[in-house]
Design a protein around this motif. Structure first.
Motif, PDB file in Angstrom:
ATOM      1  N   SER A   1       0.847  -1.190   0.000  1.00  0.00           N
ATOM      2  CA  SER A   1       0.000   0.000   0.000  1.00  0.00           C
ATOM      3  C   SER A   1       0.883   1.241   0.000  1.00  0.00           C
ATOM      4  O   SER A   1       1.943   1.246   0.633  1.00  0.00           O
ATOM      5  CB  SER A   1      -0.917  -0.012   1.232  1.00  0.00           C
ATOM      6  N   VAL A   2       0.454   2.251  -0.738  1.00  0.00           N
ATOM      7  CA  VAL A   2       1.158   3.540  -0.783  1.00  0.00           C
ATOM      8  C   VAL A   2       0.159   4.629  -0.418  1.00  0.00           C
ATOM      9  O   VAL A   2      -0.925   4.716  -1.005  1.00  0.00           O
ATOM     10  CB  VAL A   2       1.758   3.814  -2.175  1.00  0.00           C
ATOM     11  N   VAL A   3       0.519   5.445   0.575  1.00  0.00           N
ATOM     12  CA  VAL A   3      -0.332   6.543   1.026  1.00  0.00           C
ATOM     13  C   VAL A   3       0.432   7.844   0.814  1.00  0.00           C
ATOM     14  O   VAL A   3       1.564   7.989   1.282  1.00  0.00           O
ATOM     15  CB  VAL A   3      -0.705   6.392   2.516  1.00  0.00           C
ATOM     16  N   ILE A   4      -0.172   8.794   0.089  1.00  0.00           N
ATOM     17  CA  ILE A   4       0.458  10.093  -0.151  1.00  0.00           C
ATOM     18  C   ILE A   4      -0.432  11.177   0.439  1.00  0.00           C
ATOM     19  O   ILE A   4      -1.639  11.234   0.153  1.00  0.00           O
ATOM     20  CB  ILE A   4       0.685  10.339  -1.656  1.00  0.00           C
ATOM     21  N   VAL A   5       0.145  12.020   1.302  1.00  0.00           N
ATOM     22  CA  VAL A   5      -0.622  13.031   2.037  1.00  0.00           C
ATOM     23  C   VAL A   5      -0.267  14.417   1.504  1.00  0.00           C
ATOM     24  O   VAL A   5       0.830  14.919   1.730  1.00  0.00           O
ATOM     25  CB  VAL A   5      -0.318  12.954   3.548  1.00  0.00           C
ATOM     26  N   THR A   6      -1.194  15.016   0.744  1.00  0.00           N
ATOM     27  CA  THR A   6      -0.965  16.371   0.210  1.00  0.00           C
ATOM     28  C   THR A   6      -2.284  17.151   0.246  1.00  0.00           C
ATOM     29  O   THR A   6      -3.341  16.594   0.516  1.00  0.00           O
ATOM     30  CB  THR A   6      -0.478  16.358  -1.256  1.00  0.00           C
ATOM     31  N   ASP A   7      -2.213  18.431  -0.111  1.00  0.00           N
ATOM     32  CA  ASP A   7      -3.439  19.236  -0.137  1.00  0.00           C
ATOM     33  C   ASP A   7      -4.301  18.857  -1.339  1.00  0.00           C
ATOM     34  O   ASP A   7      -3.842  18.217  -2.289  1.00  0.00           O
ATOM     35  CB  ASP A   7      -3.122  20.730  -0.118  1.00  0.00           C
ATOM     36  N   ASP A   8      -5.565  19.294  -1.290  1.00  0.00           N
ATOM     37  CA  ASP A   8      -6.526  18.861  -2.301  1.00  0.00           C
ATOM     38  C   ASP A   8      -6.315  19.496  -3.673  1.00  0.00           C
ATOM     39  O   ASP A   8      -6.957  19.099  -4.653  1.00  0.00           O
ATOM     40  CB  ASP A   8      -7.959  19.118  -1.825  1.00  0.00           C
ATOM     41  N   ARG A   9      -5.412  20.464  -3.777  1.00  0.00           N
ATOM     42  CA  ARG A   9      -5.138  21.058  -5.092  1.00  0.00           C
ATOM     43  C   ARG A   9      -4.456  20.068  -6.032  1.00  0.00           C
ATOM     44  O   ARG A   9      -4.447  20.271  -7.247  1.00  0.00           O
ATOM     45  CB  ARG A   9      -4.256  22.305  -4.936  1.00  0.00           C
ATOM     46  N   GLN A  10      -3.886  18.998  -5.471  1.00  0.00           N
ATOM     47  CA  GLN A  10      -3.186  18.015  -6.293  1.00  0.00           C
ATOM     48  C   GLN A  10      -4.043  16.784  -6.611  1.00  0.00           C
ATOM     49  O   GLN A  10      -3.534  15.752  -7.012  1.00  0.00           O
ATOM     50  CB  GLN A  10      -1.902  17.593  -5.578  1.00  0.00           C
ATOM     51  N   LYS A  11      -5.354  16.930  -6.435  1.00  0.00           N
ATOM     52  CA  LYS A  11      -6.274  15.817  -6.642  1.00  0.00           C
ATOM     53  C   LYS A  11      -6.142  15.214  -8.041  1.00  0.00           C
ATOM     54  O   LYS A  11      -5.992  13.996  -8.204  1.00  0.00           O
ATOM     55  CB  LYS A  11      -7.709  16.279  -6.407  1.00  0.00           C
ATOM     56  N   ASP A  12      -6.210  16.051  -9.063  1.00  0.00           N
ATOM     57  CA  ASP A  12      -6.148  15.543 -10.442  1.00  0.00           C
ATOM     58  C   ASP A  12      -4.831  14.836 -10.723  1.00  0.00           C
ATOM     59  O   ASP A  12      -4.797  13.773 -11.357  1.00  0.00           O
ATOM     60  CB  ASP A  12      -6.327  16.685 -11.442  1.00  0.00           C
ATOM     61  N   HIS A  13      -3.745  15.427 -10.248  1.00  0.00           N
ATOM     62  CA  HIS A  13      -2.428  14.830 -10.498  1.00  0.00           C
ATOM     63  C   HIS A  13      -2.348  13.410  -9.960  1.00  0.00           C
ATOM     64  O   HIS A  13      -1.921  12.487 -10.674  1.00  0.00           O
ATOM     65  CB  HIS A  13      -1.332  15.691  -9.856  1.00  0.00           C
ATOM     66  N   PHE A  14      -2.776  13.212  -8.727  1.00  0.00           N
ATOM     67  CA  PHE A  14      -2.638  11.880  -8.128  1.00  0.00           C
ATOM     68  C   PHE A  14      -3.686  10.896  -8.639  1.00  0.00           C
ATOM     69  O   PHE A  14      -3.442   9.690  -8.662  1.00  0.00           O
ATOM     70  CB  PHE A  14      -2.638  11.981  -6.602  1.00  0.00           C
TER      71      PHE A  14
ATOM     72  N   PHE B   1      -3.450   2.192  -3.564  1.00  0.00           N
ATOM     73  CA  PHE B   1      -2.980   3.577  -3.592  1.00  0.00           C
ATOM     74  C   PHE B   1      -4.018   4.488  -2.947  1.00  0.00           C
ATOM     75  O   PHE B   1      -5.206   4.419  -3.274  1.00  0.00           O
ATOM     76  CB  PHE B   1      -2.727   4.030  -5.025  1.00  0.00           C
ATOM     77  N   SER B   2      -3.582   5.335  -2.027  1.00  0.00           N
ATOM     78  CA  SER B   2      -4.490   6.261  -1.356  1.00  0.00           C
ATOM     79  C   SER B   2      -3.889   7.661  -1.386  1.00  0.00           C
ATOM     80  O   SER B   2      -2.779   7.876  -0.898  1.00  0.00           O
ATOM     81  CB  SER B   2      -4.721   5.851   0.103  1.00  0.00           C
ATOM     82  N   HIS B   3      -4.624   8.595  -1.980  1.00  0.00           N
ATOM     83  CA  HIS B   3      -4.228   9.995  -1.907  1.00  0.00           C
ATOM     84  C   HIS B   3      -5.026  10.624  -0.780  1.00  0.00           C
ATOM     85  O   HIS B   3      -6.245  10.810  -0.886  1.00  0.00           O
ATOM     86  CB  HIS B   3      -4.504  10.721  -3.225  1.00  0.00           C
ATOM     87  N   VAL B   4      -4.371  10.909   0.327  1.00  0.00           N
ATOM     88  CA  VAL B   4      -5.022  11.498   1.494  1.00  0.00           C
ATOM     89  C   VAL B   4      -4.976  13.012   1.332  1.00  0.00           C
ATOM     90  O   VAL B   4      -3.946  13.648   1.565  1.00  0.00           O
ATOM     91  CB  VAL B   4      -4.314  11.040   2.790  1.00  0.00           C
ATOM     92  N   MET B   5      -6.111  13.568   0.922  1.00  0.00           N
ATOM     93  CA  MET B   5      -6.180  15.007   0.647  1.00  0.00           C
ATOM     94  C   MET B   5      -6.618  15.778   1.886  1.00  0.00           C
ATOM     95  O   MET B   5      -7.318  15.243   2.743  1.00  0.00           O
ATOM     96  CB  MET B   5      -7.185  15.273  -0.471  1.00  0.00           C
ATOM     97  N   PHE B   6      -6.200  17.027   1.943  1.00  0.00           N
ATOM     98  CA  PHE B   6      -6.666  17.889   3.031  1.00  0.00           C
ATOM     99  C   PHE B   6      -6.931  19.297   2.513  1.00  0.00           C
ATOM    100  O   PHE B   6      -6.396  19.708   1.478  1.00  0.00           O
ATOM    101  CB  PHE B   6      -5.684  17.917   4.200  1.00  0.00           C
ATOM    102  N   GLY B   7      -7.802  20.008   3.243  1.00  0.00           N
ATOM    103  CA  GLY B   7      -8.168  21.369   2.877  1.00  0.00           C
ATOM    104  C   GLY B   7      -7.228  22.409   3.475  1.00  0.00           C
ATOM    105  O   GLY B   7      -6.165  22.084   4.005  1.00  0.00           O
ATOM    106  N   LYS B   8      -7.648  23.651   3.407  1.00  0.00           N
ATOM    107  CA  LYS B   8      -6.809  24.774   3.811  1.00  0.00           C
ATOM    108  C   LYS B   8      -7.040  25.151   5.275  1.00  0.00           C
ATOM    109  O   LYS B   8      -8.086  24.851   5.851  1.00  0.00           O
ATOM    110  CB  LYS B   8      -7.095  25.997   2.930  1.00  0.00           C
TER     111      LYS B   8
END
Length: 584
Positions: free
Chosen positions: A337-350, A371-378
């Protein structure tokens, strides 16, 4: 009792067995959820949807299930089973079961040992933090750091092997301007005192000086020398990165974060050719406007929105290095499993990264990790806009931490003037840093949230100070007792009787299900909400039930509840990266 660690999961299994025994088709689903406390503690809701599909009476289905469930002595010993409404099956735990459960799961280690089966065998790479080198971290970095670290701790607690990877931005065009200024305007003393501060100053100076075309050309040459591997340039680049990491780690230490590796963009620069070649050979990439891209015809947006893996000038980019990163994590770390934690502006990229990797790995016979893109807001200020300093610049993380500790010290000093300076400093540090972390974690990560000092440092409501105080208050009870009063509580305790005792016991037992939900959704705020509710249940219990009483059996069961509440508070807060205090 060990197999009853996750009570909801165990009851789900028993209902499934009863359904099979009652002759129901294998499409039956138990749908276990929390029940209305007036009727029970857990509820099986599967009879209604099953009956709708089978065009039969749901209450008859529920009655058939209950008859089979009541034949199971293991279950009937632990819960009363009843039917409500058109076919809801309710389970109300017996006090004897509650006491037995709390006697079995008595400390952090017993919880960890049992929870370790939930994600056993998984190898998870968690990519979080990821600042650029030669720059100070600002308030926007805090979310990735604290959310990522909490996810790592939760996964480890539940049995997964975790690799913490800080995918730093340590390559690219900024180095040309930084190197130009470094060679001409370096302040050695400032660099030694605060490496990140001095490196950021030099980068800003280089950028300003590069307005001059002659200087800009020299900056470009610095970058060309670095990309060509000129020894002098590589040596300076390595020094800058080492100093940057040194500066970053001073803050990570305060946040109690330790990375296993710093595999930044530069690590993958010699691994991109394999990506180009394999995507081309698999027929996944194509040329578009001079660039090499991947389209996803089945996707509403990505059928026309390209995933650019080689720019028109022949250079690689984030997409290329991220694809190389996915391959390395799969082959080198053997990640399941791969988890990537970034802001939600990178949603499309991931999302494009995930789709591209799935197709690439399928074509090349590789196993795709989950694969999990863990998005967060501002993080917004009280004006609803992105939080910034008075000058309009992003608030530096260093300044934020220092201010939190300073504000906490003022509050603590007002509440307890008898503390020594050493105690005050320690307590203020814990409260200040924990308040910042918890304010972030307690909000649903996909939402923006309002940052206010008064709220996050308040000793009321769902805040770190409130939970820390709840844990300290329980410990103050134990300090008043001698060891003999705290020994063999399980054997001396009678079964829980009062409504508050029973409610608190059930809330402690539900800790396991909350862990499971938090990990499944990778949303730490679920655990935060639970800990706040647990503290509330404890407060109600403590207000209505005197703990130190003459009756040994009553005192023992109430001390048992106090002790188990403390264990869960300490365990839960530790999973969030928050240490508890013995006194405040």
């Amino acid at each position: 009792m060990q197999d009853w660690f996750d009570v909801a999961k165990k009851i789900d299994s028993l209902v499934q067995e009863a359904a099979a025994s009652a002759g129901l088709e294998d499409t039956f689903s138990a749908e276990i959820r929390s029940a209305d406390p007036r009727f029970g503690d857990l509820q099986a809701n599967g009879a209604l949807p099953y009956a709708k599909r089978a065009k039969t009476n749901p209450r008859q289905i529920a009655q058939a299930l209950v008859a089979k469930l009541q034949e199971n002595e293991e279950l009937s010993d632990k819960a009363d089973i009843s039917i409500a409404g058109p076919g809801f099956i309710n389970f109300k735990f017996k006090p004897s079961f509650q006491l037995a459960w709390l006697s079995t799961f008595r400390d952090g280690e017993s919880f960890r040992a049992a929870a370790g089966t939930l994600n056993s065998g998984e190898k998870v790479v968690v990519d979080y933090g990821s600042p650029n080198t030669a720059k100070q971290m600002h308030v926007g970095h805090i979310r990735s750091i604290v959310i990522g670290e909490a996810i790592c701790r939760l996964l480890e607690f539940c049995g997964a092997e975790v690799v913490r990877d800080n995918h730093i931005g340590d390559w690219g065009t900024p180095y040309g301007k930084l190197f130009y200024a470094y060679k001409r305007h370096l302040d050695e003393a400032a660099l030694e005192k605060d490496p990140l501060e001095e490196l950021e100053r030099l980068y800003k100076l280089g950028s300003k000086l590069a307005d001059d075309e002659k200087v800009l050309e020299e900056c470009r040459q610095e970058l060309v020398d670095l990309q060509a591997g000129k020894p002098e340039s590589i040596e300076l680049w390595e020094k800058v990165n080492a100093l940057s990491i040194q500066g970053l780690e001073t803050i990570y230490k305060e946040l109690d974060v330790n990375y296993d590796c710093y595999l930044g963009e530069s690590f993958y620069r010699d691994k991109v050719e394999q990506v180009y070649q394999e995507l081309n050979d698999a027929g996944l990439s194509e040329e578009s406007k001079g660039a090499v891209v991947v389209f996803h015809p089945e996707h509403s947006r990505f059928a026309k929105q390209p995933f650019i893996i080689r720019k028109s000038d022949g250079a690689s980019n984030y997409a290329t290095t991220d694809l190389a990163t996915m391959l390395y994590r799969t082959e080198h770390f053997k990640a399941t499993s791969v988890v990537i934690v970034t802001d939600d502006r990178q949603k499309d990229h991931f999302e494009q990264l995930d789709l591209t990797t799935q197709k690439w790995f399928e074509k090349t016979g590789r196993t795709m990790p989950k694969f999990s893109h863990v998005m967060f807001g501002k993080i917004n200020g009280e004006d609803g806009k992105v939080i910034k300093s008075r000058s309009g610049d992003p608030i530096r993380l260093r300044q934020l931490i220092d201010e939190a500790v300073e504000r906490a010290a003022k509050i603590v000093r007002e509440k307890n003037s008898s503390l020594s300076e050493e105690e005050l400093a320690h307590i203020s540090q814990v409260i200040g840093v924990s308040a910042i972390k918890y304010a972030d974690l307690s909000n649903n990560r996909t939402s923006d949230y309002i940052f206010t000092w008064d709220k996050l440092l308040s000793f009321e409501g769902n805040t770190a100070p409130y939970l820390l105080y709840a844990a300290a208050r329980i410990q103050s009870i134990f300090r008043k007792l001698d060891d003999s009063q705290l020994q063999d509580l399980e054997s001396k305790a009678s079964e829980f009787e009062t409504a508050e005792e029973i409610a608190l016991a059930n809330k402690i037992i539900s800790f396991v299900g909350v862990l499971q939900s938090t990990i499944e959704q990778l949303r730490p705020h679920l655990l935060c909400s639970y800990l706040f509710e647990l503290s509330g249940a404890y407060s109600s219990f403590y207000s209505a039930n005197k703990v130190i009483v003459p009756e040994v059996d009553v005192q023992s069961r109430r001390l048992l509840l106090c002790q188990r509440t403390l264990v869960v508070l300490q365990s839960g807060l530790k999973l969030l990266g928050i240490p508890t205090l013995s006194r405040m």
